[in-house]
Scaffold this motif. Sequence first.
Motif, PDB file in Angstrom:
ATOM      1  N   VAL A 116      38.370  36.438  30.431  1.00  0.00           N
ATOM      2  CA  VAL A 116      38.393  38.264  30.487  1.00  0.00           C
ATOM      3  C   VAL A 116      39.996  38.768  30.762  1.00  0.00           C
ATOM      4  O   VAL A 116      40.406  39.619  30.188  1.00  0.00           O
ATOM      5  N   LYS A 117      40.700  37.657  31.396  1.00  0.00           N
ATOM      6  CA  LYS A 117      42.056  37.924  31.880  1.00  0.00           C
ATOM      7  C   LYS A 117      42.889  37.806  30.136  1.00  0.00           C
ATOM      8  O   LYS A 117      43.671  38.531  30.093  1.00  0.00           O
ATOM      9  N   ASP A 118      42.504  36.954  29.509  1.00  0.00           N
ATOM     10  CA  ASP A 118      43.325  36.645  28.345  1.00  0.00           C
ATOM     11  C   ASP A 118      43.153  37.662  27.215  1.00  0.00           C
ATOM     12  O   ASP A 118      44.112  37.911  26.674  1.00  0.00           O
ATOM     13  N   VAL A 119      41.897  38.364  27.198  1.00  0.00           N
ATOM     14  CA  VAL A 119      41.795  39.494  26.506  1.00  0.00           C
ATOM     15  C   VAL A 119      42.190  40.907  27.185  1.00  0.00           C
ATOM     16  O   VAL A 119      41.833  42.070  26.571  1.00  0.00           O
ATOM     17  N   GLY A 120      42.691  40.798  28.207  1.00  0.00           N
ATOM     18  CA  GLY A 120      43.264  41.898  28.753  1.00  0.00           C
ATOM     19  C   GLY A 120      42.428  43.128  29.478  1.00  0.00           C
ATOM     20  O   GLY A 120      42.525  44.054  29.553  1.00  0.00           O
ATOM     21  N   LEU A 121      41.143  42.587  29.926  1.00  0.00           N
ATOM     22  CA  LEU A 121      40.383  43.358  30.532  1.00  0.00           C
ATOM     23  C   LEU A 121      39.913  42.829  32.020  1.00  0.00           C
ATOM     24  O   LEU A 121      38.837  43.208  32.609  1.00  0.00           O
ATOM     25  N   SER A 122      40.922  42.438  32.748  1.00  0.00           N
ATOM     26  CA  SER A 122      40.545  41.861  34.104  1.00  0.00           C
ATOM     27  C   SER A 122      40.077  42.975  35.205  1.00  0.00           C
ATOM     28  O   SER A 122      39.097  42.964  36.160  1.00  0.00           O
ATOM     29  N   PHE A 123      40.707  44.246  34.865  1.00  0.00           N
ATOM     30  CA  PHE A 123      40.341  45.319  35.652  1.00  0.00           C
ATOM     31  C   PHE A 123      38.990  45.849  35.316  1.00  0.00           C
ATOM     32  O   PHE A 123      38.267  46.413  36.364  1.00  0.00           O
ATOM     33  N   PHE A 124      38.194  45.570  34.342  1.00  0.00           N
ATOM     34  CA  PHE A 124      36.969  45.863  34.113  1.00  0.00           C
ATOM     35  C   PHE A 124      35.958  44.544  34.195  1.00  0.00           C
ATOM     36  O   PHE A 124      34.687  44.637  33.612  1.00  0.00           O
ATOM     37  N   LEU A 125      36.338  43.600  34.677  1.00  0.00           N
ATOM     38  CA  LEU A 125      35.559  42.239  35.035  1.00  0.00           C
ATOM     39  C   LEU A 125      34.189  42.676  35.399  1.00  0.00           C
ATOM     40  O   LEU A 125      33.123  41.665  34.877  1.00  0.00           O
ATOM     41  N   ASN A 126      33.927  43.418  36.307  1.00  0.00           N
ATOM     42  CA  ASN A 126      32.412  43.538  36.628  1.00  0.00           C
ATOM     43  C   ASN A 126      31.935  44.899  36.310  1.00  0.00           C
ATOM     44  O   ASN A 126      30.701  45.388  36.817  1.00  0.00           O
TER      45      ASN A 126
END
Length: 234
Positions: A115-125
Amino acid sequence: MIDIKNLTKQANNKKILRGVDLQVKKGETVAILGPNGAGKSTLLKVLATLIKPTSGIVRINGLDLKKNHIEIKKILGYLPHSSLLYDHYSPLENLVFFGNVYGVRDVEQRAMKLVKDVGLSFFLNEPVKNFSRGMIQRIAIARAIVHDPEVLLLDEPHTGLDQGAISILNNVILSMKEKGSTTLMVTHDFKQAAEICDRIIIVKNGKIVDDFKIKNRNLELVSEKYEMQMEGVS
């Protein structure tokens, strides 16, 4: 890694693939170009074991597609036009689910990294149903590689992505290549094909009409070769 001989696919008396011969070495990244209806997606679906060929021989990593389709599925990562995600699940929940299907170790850590690699850590949940088309595509890409597949089959992966997301995707594909993965990518985006692929094949009317290596991101060569084939020049 991939060995295809005289592959045909017929549906409703229509020949979709007409004697395809293709060999792809381990670690190669190959773009598949061609007009709509040429048979590009059908070729990927056959390789992904989703549809059965009418005739011909397909071997992936030495395994016969007809006899060993279950074993082959374990080493494939497939990204079709649909995301295959569960829209009420979050990115983390989706990736953990698919990771567990493949028996991925430390699956939650793997999912969080992707999820971090595709740039969406902020939207993890956050539920995927709230995501834009481009965000869904990013998570779908992560889903396809959650198990570090040996073979990656991508059907128009750049669709719906903005420039930043395209760069992220290309980096993901190149990082998989560094690990030794073999990638076949159907695309209409010549620029991205030239950017990240070692080789281009052009499909027309169910046949491979050109097959060439590409160096130095030579977009002009790709365009010229494609235009020649579409004009019927050999």
